[in-house]
Structures are given as structure tokens and as C-alpha cells.
Motif scaffolding. Structure first.
Motif, short mmCIF file in Angstrom:
data_model
loop_
_atom_site.label_atom_id
_atom_site.label_comp_id
_atom_site.label_asym_id
_atom_site.label_seq_id
_atom_site.Cartn_x
_atom_site.Cartn_y
_atom_site.Cartn_z
N ALA A 130 2.89 -45.66 -15.85
CA ALA A 130 2.91 -44.29 -16.37
C ALA A 130 2.13 -43.40 -15.40
O ALA A 130 1.14 -43.83 -14.81
N VAL A 131 2.59 -42.18 -15.23
CA VAL A 131 1.96 -41.24 -14.30
C VAL A 131 1.67 -39.94 -15.03
O VAL A 131 2.50 -39.42 -15.78
N SER A 132 0.46 -39.39 -14.81
CA SER A 132 0.08 -38.14 -15.44
C SER A 132 0.56 -36.96 -14.61
O SER A 132 1.06 -37.12 -13.49
N ALA A 133 0.38 -35.76 -15.13
CA ALA A 133 0.79 -34.55 -14.42
C ALA A 133 0.02 -34.38 -13.12
O ALA A 133 0.49 -33.72 -12.19
N GLN A 136 -2.40 -39.32 -11.83
CA GLN A 136 -3.13 -40.53 -12.25
C GLN A 136 -2.12 -41.55 -12.75
O GLN A 136 -1.06 -41.20 -13.27
N THR A 137 -2.46 -42.82 -12.58
CA THR A 137 -1.54 -43.87 -13.02
C THR A 137 -2.19 -44.78 -14.04
O THR A 137 -3.41 -44.94 -14.08
N ALA A 138 -1.36 -45.37 -14.86
CA ALA A 138 -1.82 -46.34 -15.85
C ALA A 138 -0.71 -47.36 -16.06
O ALA A 138 0.46 -47.10 -15.78
N GLY A 157 -4.57 -47.56 -13.43
CA GLY A 157 -4.00 -48.20 -12.25
C GLY A 157 -2.62 -48.76 -12.56
O GLY A 157 -2.12 -48.66 -13.67
N SER A 158 -2.01 -49.35 -11.55
CA SER A 158 -0.65 -49.87 -11.73
C SER A 158 -0.50 -51.21 -11.02
O SER A 158 0.53 -51.49 -10.40
#
Length: 300
Positions: A130-133, A136-138, A157-158
Motif C-alpha cells: 500500500a502507498v500513501s499520498a 510512504q509504503t506499508a 515498508g514493503s
């Protein structure tokens, strides 16, 4: 880049995934179970792959409106490491899923114990990036439960999808949770994907038989039912860590959502407890059965 399937435990090097994740790591390796050691199979079968339908169901859970809401809250309280620089807009101005969802494999306890015919690793859950606007990644972990496919963990992170991509289509990426080592299994070779793995198998990797000798020696006496497991050291964490994890749990509407532990909060300064509370609230909204966790030290 636990909780369910003993899955994303580590406040060990490079992560603050919360001690709830430690439970996940322990389950992935089965460090709370046992089995008499038998002769290692020279050429174990390839790990069983998840079906396209399972990957699709896992991704659907990760992309639900409820999950995206939790991700917004998660990113809002997470320090920006990785992805675009803070304040710089990503291509998409909303939190969104990116890339393919992948099956995540971890060291198989049956292989550790030496069970004949046991594959080196086994699938535990589906991970989706998942990526934020702001870039940032998760990693969103989904797993099949008695109530269908559910999100069981979100970690910054990813790593999961990154390492799967590095393994390519001719190998299986898997993790040795206790030392955060990532490998790719290709035929009868175990090859390193990160620094921790290189320290174990060397830059050129080693045979499956040699890798078995390592993991059986390291974990053969730490499987389910062992004194090591009973004393709370599952996943490479000691009794103190287990107590800290237990003390960091937050319960809401009958659902337990493990938030960041005292160690994680301390790493982020005085505001850590406030962040933990916010994440606990977000977890309650989603009904997470896993944890919301941040990795302090991302890639090495």
C-alpha cells in the motif's frame, strides 16, 4: 516490512513490528511446537503455492474501504521512511494498493524438525503493498480465517512484496523470522536476499542439506512444547519481551488489536504512547486480529 500464523514479529534488527508480530513470526516458524527430528530429505518438494483465487481474496481484503481507512490513520502517525520524500506528492493523491499481491513464505517447522518430505518453507499469508499520498509504503497482510479472508496485520515498508519480486519467477522467497533473514529457494539451493541471510548461507548460498543443518541446529530444540517455547522465547524473544507484548495489547469490542509496544514507543519519543493509542483505535475500526506495526530500521 504475525497475530496470525506466527506471522510481520520483530523488534529485532530493522523492525519495530511490535511484539504482536513476534507472535506471528513464532507461528510462521512454529517455534511453539515440536516434532522429533528425523533425517532431512535431500531434495524436499517445492513449497505449496497459494491459488490465484486465494491471492485475489487476500487482495480484496487489503483493498476494502475499511482497510484503506486504517491505512490512512497508520500513515498519518508513521514517520516517513521509504517512498517519496515527506511532503512530496506521489502519483496518486490517495492511499492505494500497488503492484501484485504475493504469497509470503516462512521457514517450515516440519523441515526444521527433519520430517521426511517436508518443504523448506510454507505459505502463511498474502501481502499487498500500500502507498500513501506522500509515498510512504506499508505491507498489508491478509489471511483466511473462519470468517473468510481478513486483514491480520499492517506493517510499514514493503519487504514482503519487494523480496518476492527479487526472487523472480524461478524461485520462492521465504523468511527465517528469528533472524529476519530473507532467502530465495531455487531447486536444491538456498540463496541470500539480504544481509542477515548472507551471514548465514554466504554470498553464494548453500545447498538445502547444508541449510537444514543450520536451522536444525539453531531451532531443533525450540519447537512446540520445548522448554524454550514454554518460557516465552518464541520467535527469538525472551520472557521480558513476551511480558511487554502482553502489556501492550488493547481490547475493543471483543477484538484484540496488538499495538506498538513500549520498545516501539520509546523509539519514537514521548509521543509514542499517543501514536499507539491512535493506531489501536484504527485497528478497532477494522477489527484487526493482528497488529499495526512500524519497522524502525527498514532495509539494511
Amino acid at each position: 516490512m504475525t497475530p496470525v500464523i506466527g506471522i510481520k514479529a520483530d523488534t529485532v534488527p530493522r523492525t519495530a513490528r511490535a511484539f504482536g508480530c513476534a507472535a506471528l513470526a513464532a507461528a510462521a516458524l512454529g517455534l511453539c511446537g515440536a516434532g522429533a527430528a528425523a533425517a532431512a530429505t535431500p531434495a524436499p518438494p517445492a513449497p505449496a503455492a497459494l491459488s490465484t483465487a486465494q491471492l485475489t481474496a487476500g487482495r480484496a481484503a487489503a483493498g476494502s474501504d475499511a482497510t484503506l481507512k486504517v491505512l490512512d490513520d497508520f500513515f498519518a502517525h508513521a514517520p516517513s521512511h521509504g517512498g517519496a520524500a515527506a511532503g512530496h506528492a506521489a502519483k496518486d493523491d490517495t492511499t492505494h494498493l500497488s503492484g501484485d499481491s504475493v504469497a509470503v513464505y516462512a521457514l517450515n517447522p516440519d523441515f526444521v524438525s527433519g520430517k521426511a518430505g517436508a518443504p523448506v518453507a510454507r505459505a502463511g499469508y498474502v501481502a499487498t503493498k500500500a502507498v500513501s499520498a506522500t509515498g510512504q509504503t506499508a505491507s498489508v497482510w491478509s489471511r483466511r480465517t473462519a470468517d473468510g479472508w481478513k486483514v491480520v496485520n499492517i506493517a510499514s515498508g514493503s519487504d514482503e512484496t519487494d523480496y518476492a519480486a527479487r526472487a523472480g519467477g524461478d524461485g520462492t522467497a521465504f523468511r527465517e523470522p528469528q533472524i529476519n533473514a530473507w532467502y530465495v529457494l531455487r531447486g536444491d539451493r538456498v540463496l541470500p536476499l539480504n544481509t542477515e541471510a548472507k551471514a548465514t548461507v554466504g554470498a553464494a548460498g548453500e545447498s538445502v542439506a547444508a541449510y537444514y543443518a543450520h536451522v536444525h541446529s539453531a531451532y531443533g530444540d525450540k519447537l512446540p512444547g520445548s522448554s524454550y517455547a514454554r518460557e516465552g522465547y518464541a520467535g527469538g524473544f525472551g520472557t521480558a519481551a513476551a511480558k511487554a507484548a502482553a502489556g501492550s495489547k488493547s481490547t475493543a469490542t471483543g477484538n484484540t488489536a496488538a499495538t506498538t509496544t513500549a520498545t516501539t514507543s520509546a523509539a519514537h519519543g514521548p509521543g509514542g504512547s499517543t501514536t499507539a493509542a491512535a493506531l489501536a483505535g484504527a485497528a478497532a475500526l477494522l477489527g484487526l486480529t493482528g497488529v499495526l506495526a512500524r519497522r524502525r530500521l527498514l532495509r539494511r
